[in-house]
Write a protein that holds these residues in place. Sequence first.
Motif, mmCIF file in Angstrom:
data_model
loop_
_atom_site.group_PDB
_atom_site.id
_atom_site.type_symbol
_atom_site.label_atom_id
_atom_site.label_comp_id
_atom_site.label_asym_id
_atom_site.label_seq_id
_atom_site.Cartn_x
_atom_site.Cartn_y
_atom_site.Cartn_z
ATOM 1 N N GLN A 5 0.833 -1.185 0.000
ATOM 2 C CA GLN A 5 0.000 0.000 0.000
ATOM 3 C C GLN A 5 0.878 1.249 0.000
ATOM 4 O O GLN A 5 2.100 1.163 0.156
ATOM 5 C CB GLN A 5 -0.888 0.015 1.251
ATOM 6 N N LYS B 228 -6.225 8.384 5.745
ATOM 7 C CA LYS B 228 -6.977 7.744 4.668
ATOM 8 C C LYS B 228 -6.894 8.590 3.405
ATOM 9 O O LYS B 228 -7.230 9.762 3.407
ATOM 10 C CB LYS B 228 -8.434 7.541 5.073
ATOM 11 N N ASN B 229 -6.461 7.957 2.328
ATOM 12 C CA ASN B 229 -6.436 8.616 1.034
ATOM 13 C C ASN B 229 -7.844 8.522 0.428
ATOM 14 O O ASN B 229 -8.335 7.415 0.173
ATOM 15 C CB ASN B 229 -5.412 7.929 0.131
ATOM 16 N N ASP C 210 -9.526 2.745 -2.342
ATOM 17 C CA ASP C 210 -10.269 1.784 -1.532
ATOM 18 C C ASP C 210 -9.323 1.139 -0.531
ATOM 19 O O ASP C 210 -8.091 1.218 -0.662
ATOM 20 C CB ASP C 210 -10.887 0.709 -2.423
ATOM 21 N N ARG C 211 -9.901 0.463 0.461
ATOM 22 C CA ARG C 211 -9.115 -0.209 1.488
ATOM 23 C C ARG C 211 -9.571 -1.653 1.650
ATOM 24 O O ARG C 211 -10.721 -1.994 1.359
ATOM 25 C CB ARG C 211 -9.245 0.519 2.831
ATOM 26 N N THR C 212 -8.649 -2.493 2.132
ATOM 27 C CA THR C 212 -9.006 -3.870 2.474
ATOM 28 C C THR C 212 -9.728 -3.875 3.818
ATOM 29 O O THR C 212 -9.833 -2.858 4.503
ATOM 30 C CB THR C 212 -7.757 -4.760 2.572
ATOM 31 N N ASP D 142 -3.613 0.380 -3.919
ATOM 32 C CA ASP D 142 -3.049 1.379 -4.837
ATOM 33 C C ASP D 142 -2.126 0.710 -5.857
ATOM 34 O O ASP D 142 -0.905 0.736 -5.713
ATOM 35 C CB ASP D 142 -2.289 2.434 -4.029
ATOM 36 N N GLY E 218 -7.842 -2.388 6.503
ATOM 37 C CA GLY E 218 -7.541 -0.968 6.408
ATOM 38 C C GLY E 218 -6.350 -0.619 5.548
ATOM 39 O O GLY E 218 -5.867 0.506 5.581
ATOM 40 N N TRP E 219 -5.856 -1.563 4.735
ATOM 41 C CA TRP E 219 -4.692 -1.311 3.878
ATOM 42 C C TRP E 219 -5.179 -0.708 2.561
ATOM 43 O O TRP E 219 -6.068 -1.263 1.903
ATOM 44 C CB TRP E 219 -3.928 -2.601 3.620
ATOM 45 N N GLN E 220 -4.576 0.406 2.169
ATOM 46 C CA GLN E 220 -5.013 1.119 0.981
ATOM 47 C C GLN E 220 -4.586 0.382 -0.296
ATOM 48 O O GLN E 220 -3.438 -0.013 -0.444
ATOM 49 C CB GLN E 220 -4.453 2.543 1.008
#
Length: 481
Positions: free
Chosen positions: A310, A339-340, A344-346, A353, A349-351
């Motif tokens: 991420q 939070k970008n 989206d996030r898993t 990208d 909470g991992w973004q």
Amino acid sequence: MTNQHQALPFPRDFLWGGATSNVQAEGGIDEGGKGINVYDSLVVTPEPGVEPIYSDTAVASDHYHRYAEDIALMAQMGLKAHRFSIVWSRIFPNGDEAEPNEAGLAYYESMVDELHGHGIEPVASLLHFDMPDHLRVAYNGFASREVVDLHTRYVEAVLTRLAGKVRYWITANEINTAPLFPRLVAGSEQPDGDDPIAYQALVRHNILLAQARAALAIRDLAPDAKIGCMIYYGPSYPASSKPQDVTAARWVNDLLFHLPLDVIVRGEYPAWYPLYLKRRGVALPAQPGDVETLAAGAAVNDYIAFSYYQTGMITGPDGWGAPAAEDALVQNYFFGGEKNPHLDRTAWGWQIDPEGIRTAAASLYARYGKPVFIVENGMGVDEEPSEASGIVEDDYRIAFHTGHVEALRQAIHIDGVPVIGYLVWAPFDILSSHKEMRKRYGFIHINRTHDDLRDLARTPKKSFHWYRRVIASDGVDLGAE
């Protein structure tokens, strides 16, 4: 993204593969003379009121007993390379014995032979959450120079046995995380009363010294080997075009990612680092000969290995330049982060990208001029097989990796980055770094829960068949069906 019907293929020698950490996969906790290591002894404590859903390492995915079956499935998937880790506590159970454990050396030699028998290139990591726990308790891990010496002896024992059988070596896993997660990564804990910055500087220096000595041992015992050290790389974007945000993002990237790579690849600390320490009243903990060792280790480095999951986002604080504000930025990045809004996030909470992996590869090559090797990339999901089909229908994982493969194609064909390979985390389900069996990354389902071993049967997921087509087409066929 590139249209798949017009997609340029990846190089024919590109290493499509998978990656695991053997402490998270093997089990066999007390078999073959193995000693307890820092991952075995790690106790994960959930937040108050949260049900504990963590596993122990007694069985894990039972890779210790079933590695031949697992490697055969990897071969069916078409993997060209497999990254695994040699568990230090299988070679020296306590870490300070006079002689290595023959059963441990024989086990990994057999695993390497099995990989070669299926035409899979072994990629061996030498330090991956596996320091003998005795070294943590008796020496405080890499806070001790004695442990640096003991690590060198371990590396020499492994290379003496496997030098002619393994071409790609990784001296340490995610080495840049040692100062922030020292117990697991460096087998060390900050003593009560110690200054945290001084302690982090000591652990950072000693583990970088250990990897440099490991690189020199590999070059001496395996002159034709390819040598790299691995970092966790998740570059931060500035939250806006505000200059304060841009400066803050650059600073976080320099401290977390470029600082260790400057030492690993260039052989010296960047000019700003002694100033960073001085402003905190800390001296660089180098001893006579260390500067020369770091430079010599860098001179034999062949490539940069990194994990990519991420990206981060950074807002510059008020009072920029104050040590407390700088330190808070780093803590914020690793322990939650911003939070970008564009990503989206898993579930963890991992973004997500994919474009960031292209940015990561291109920026590292531009900065250091070394080929890059993506040795971890994946998506953790709590999942079970579909009742209708009997397999895990992981279209989300296919979409995740499709985006990252497309971005790497652009890094190669547009940015001109020499990329050695792409190793997915993981070919089969294993325990996460925090011992979560439910956080599954694999392309092969392992039939167990966090506390019920069931039958440990291996069943390919939908992504297994997708990855096989990707590899067979040199990355041209990314269709989900």
